[in-house]
Design an enzyme around this catalytic site. Structure first.
Site, short mmCIF file in Angstrom:
data_model
loop_
_atom_site.label_atom_id
_atom_site.label_comp_id
_atom_site.label_asym_id
_atom_site.label_seq_id
_atom_site.Cartn_x
_atom_site.Cartn_y
_atom_site.Cartn_z
N ASP A 1 -9.10 66.66 -133.66
CA ASP A 1 -8.21 67.72 -134.14
C ASP A 1 -6.94 67.77 -133.29
O ASP A 1 -6.57 66.77 -132.66
CB ASP A 1 -8.94 69.07 -134.11
CG ASP A 1 -8.62 69.92 -135.32
OD1 ASP A 1 -7.43 70.27 -135.50
OD2 ASP A 1 -9.54 70.25 -136.09
N HIS B 1 -4.72 74.63 -135.01
CA HIS B 1 -5.76 74.15 -135.92
C HIS B 1 -7.05 73.79 -135.17
O HIS B 1 -8.16 74.17 -135.57
CB HIS B 1 -5.21 72.96 -136.68
CG HIS B 1 -6.04 72.50 -137.83
ND1 HIS B 1 -7.10 71.62 -137.69
CD2 HIS B 1 -5.97 72.77 -139.15
CE1 HIS B 1 -7.62 71.37 -138.88
NE2 HIS B 1 -6.96 72.05 -139.79
N SER C 1 -10.53 72.44 -144.08
CA SER C 1 -10.54 72.28 -142.62
C SER C 1 -11.40 73.35 -141.97
O SER C 1 -11.92 73.15 -140.87
CB SER C 1 -9.12 72.39 -142.06
OG SER C 1 -8.44 71.17 -142.15
#
Length: 729
Positions: free
Chosen positions: A151, A210, A520
């Site tokens: 990530d 994220h 996600s």
């Protein structure tokens, strides 16, 4: 991939340029003497060992380079060197260099590097995961399991990653945390930054958000009083709050390059992770050309379970990412929470939208379309289409003097709504309500609106519902394998965030959380749930864990109501997979469909791949020419998918008893009229644990009349129900 702004930060889905720091390069135009990043996949020499000295390995890789490049000792020509995920390397090459390398007999394939896009306070409770009297009490919290994430990095200082109550990392952990002043602990035990090359000494800090969000969703610790600007208040926790975390930074604000993703998988395999969470994916492509498919196959061979996002290109069919059968492919669903922002029009009508920012109510003001062109928007509420980031659109409206914003859901988005951390009073309306707003503005001379903020509600229905953006099957790479596999929470997921959100954004933070959406977000939910299964059954293979998740998933909720799609129609299996994950059932499943390494090879040969293409994926040479082939539907998968034009299908399946020693199962079949299904034998008797039984599934239908049909078969005992979907398409 469409840039659904509330799903991910806009910057995460832009197909931009990325420069590795080793050398100055370009990734788009490799004509002439310009250099691009290439991944070179090579074949091992006789008697090769992965334990080869790193310097000897590099010297061997140099033999594949053009002579002048190979002789250079000024700096290493390699950006990444692989030995676990694949055998090969990454280097900056001209097109002529790449063509030279391709002529070597030991080279399997040369790929140009490409950019791949990145595709919670209430979700544990929604999934019946509660510490006192809930599923966690009986199934555990992921103790002793290491979850690795590919990530954007992680916020080392966030309270979700404190190690209070955590055990020390398991002895099998081989990773490190040598980042100077940045400290790991017993929760966040290591990782690496792979952007720019293998020798990047910088800590995998998250400058996007994220990675912090996905990591805390999978395995964040308990944090009381978590909320987004006061909304969704509760105790935050990941799915496996006692699991350990390792972060492999392979993405930045522009996206993720395939070479870095492969390097992250390489590092995770070498470090000894148990679960790999991959919230990114590109366009559908053949497995031997898909870096994630290739790397995840190597991970699976080492016993690592891989959970991947299905993609955010729904609601259209055949839009999946990560279709390979050796990974779990996860779609996105809603939960029963709503952060209400009610839009009231001047004609008296009201529409319930959502916003995580819940300021004082906004009194009635003039309402206008954003696309009506330049003009004075001071003191007005602006209605706008979703083209980019909701938050960024709101910031531009606020900077221009606007007082509020209504985000209009697109026609394809159905009833899905998003609760973003806005910077001004705002509401996101679903597609039917957005259509009414558009018509109202066009019809009335002086349209007005107000926004009333009504806080957070739990228990809203229908839930779960499939998010419109969640990518759908059938698979293009392997249509005979039903994908996605399951769905899990992926809309308005509240999880850790590395910097402040809302109208007072800044760099300083204490325990900041944010609400974002996308597959996600659904993939790390399943990564955490897989960690719970792995903790309870450390000897289970990745396929067995996947089987447990799929065969216990549910397709009906709340007194036998079917799970609905974004248009509130019953959702099919190419939308929901085997169903919605049911964590309370995954530990004690009765039977599992296991699939070993050797079954995937004839499956790949049956898809029509050549010997060299299968070798690229599996590291095994010349397997298809020896005649080992099976049809897709013959893979020992927990579901069955077949083309309607065939008219019939006969396949075998094998189940392994992981429940009580003495157990008897009978078959129950649920298929629509016109499809005949028989299973032989119709009863299974087990006398010991780990005993396996094979049965035959026979399907027949009139191909001229039946074009689409869905149903299932279930093995039922007095304790277990083991369900497998059937799709004819």
């Amino acid at each position: 991939m469409a840039a659904y702004a509330s799903l991910l930060l806009t910057s995460l889905v832009l197909m931009g340029l990325l420069s590795h720091t080793v050398q100055t390069i370009t990734h788009v135009d490799c004509e002439g003497s310009s250099r691009c990043t290439y991944i070179v996949r090579v074949r091992p020499p006789p008697n090769f060992s992965v334990d080869m000295n790193p310097m000897d390995l590099e010297d061997w890789y140099r033999t594949f380079l053009p002579p002048q490049m190979a002789r250079s000792k000024l700096q290493s020509p390699f950006i990444h060197i692989y030995r676990e995920a694949i055998l090969g390397f990454v280097a900056n090459l001209t097109k002529d260099d790449a063509n030279y390398i391709k002529t070597n007999d030991g080279v399997l394939m040369v790929y140009q590097d490409n950019l791949i896009p990145l595709l919670t306070t209430h979700t544990p409770d929604f999934l019946s995961l509660r510490p006192n009297g809930g599923a966690w009490s009986s199934i555990g919290m992921g103790e002793g399991v290491v979850i690795g994430l590919l990530d954007t990095g992680i916020d080392f200082a966030h309270t979700s990653f404190d190690d209070v109550g955590m055990a020390t990392p398991p002895p099998k952990w081989r990773g490190s945390c040598n980042f100077g002043s940045v400290q790991c602990n017993k929760k966040l035990i290591g990782g690496k930054s792979l952007i720019g090359g293998d020798n990047n000494p910088i800590a995998p800090q998250d400058d996007v958000g994220h990675g912090t969000h996905t990591a805390s969703t999978a395995a964040g610790r308990f944090v009381q009083g978590a909320s987004v600007l006061g909304s969704g208040n509760g105790t935050a926790s990941g799915m496996a709050p006692r699991a350990h975390l390792a972060m492999y930074k392979v993405c930045n604000e522009q996206g993720c390059y395939g070479s870095d993703i492969l390097a992250g998988m390489e590092a995770a395999i070498a470090d000894g992770v148990d679960i790999l969470s991959v919230s990114l994916g590109g366009r559908p492509q053949a497995f031997h050309e898909d870096i994630i498919a290739i790397g995840s196959f190597s991970a699976m061979k080492k016993g690592i379970f891989v959970s991947c996002s299905a993609g955010n290109s729904g609601p259209f069919p055949s839009t999946l990412s990560n279709e390979e059968p050796w990974v779990l492919t996860v779609g996105a669903s809603t939960m029963d929470r709503q952060m209400k922002a009610i839009v009231k029009l001047g004609d008296g009508r009201s529409f319930v939208g959502e916003s995580a920012y819940q300021p004082s109510n906004l009194a009635s003001l003039p309402l206008m379309f954003e696309q009506d062109g330049p003009g004075n928007i001071t003191g007005k509420i602006v209605a706008c289409e979703l083209e980019g980031s909701q938050v960024e659109i709101g910031q531009s409206i606020k900077d221009a003097g606007g007082s509020g914003m209504i985000v209009l859901g697109a026609e394809d988005s159905g009833h899905t709504t998003f609760a973003a951390a806005h910077v001004l009073p705002a509401s996101y309306l679903n597609s039917p309500d957005a259509a009414a707003i558009r018509q109202y503005i066009k019809t009335f001379d002086k349209p007005t609106a107000s926004i009333i903020f009504n806080g957070t509600s739990l228990g809203t229905t229908p839930a779960p519902e499939v998010a419109y953006f969640s990518s759908r099957g059938p698979s293009t790479a392997s249509p005979g394998i039903m994908k996605p596999d399951v769905i899990g929470p992926g809309v308005n997921v509240i999880a850790a965030w590395p910097f402040k959100v809302g109208p007072n954004m800044g760099d300083e933070h204490e325990k900041v959380f944010n609400s974002i959406s996308g597959t996600s977000m659904s993939a790390p939910h399943l990564s955490g749930i897989a960690a719970i299964v792995k903790s309870a059954h450390p000897d289970w293979s990745p396929a067995a864990i996947k089987s447990a998740i799929m065969t216990t998933a549910y397709v009906m909720y709340d007194n036998d109501k079917p799970i609905l799609d974004e248009k509130l129609n019953p959702a099919g299996h190419f939308t929901i997979g085997a169903g919605h994950v049911n964590p309370s059932k995954v530990i004690d499943t009765g039977l599992v469909y296991d699939t070993d390494l050797e079954q995937y090879i004839p499956y790949l040969c049956g898809l029509g791949y050549t010997d060299s293409e299968v070798e690229i994926i599996t590291h095994q040479k010349g397997v298809c020419s020896r005649g080992a082939k099976i049809a897709e539907a013959e893979l020992n998968y927990p579901s069955i998918a077949t083309k309607a034009s065939a008219g019939r299908l006969v396949v075998n399946r094998t189940v392994t008893n992981v429940g009580d020693e003495m157990t008897s199962y009978t078959i129950e079949i649920d298929m629509p009229k016109g499809v005949e299904v028989t299973l032989s034998p119709a009863n299974l008797e087990f006398t010991k644990v780990k005993e396996s039984k094979t049965f035959t599934v026979s399907l027949s239908w009139d191909a001229s009349k039946t074009k689409n049909a869905e149903g299932s078969f279930k093995w039922v005992s007095n304790k277990y129900v083991v369900r497998s979907p059937i799709v004819i398409f």
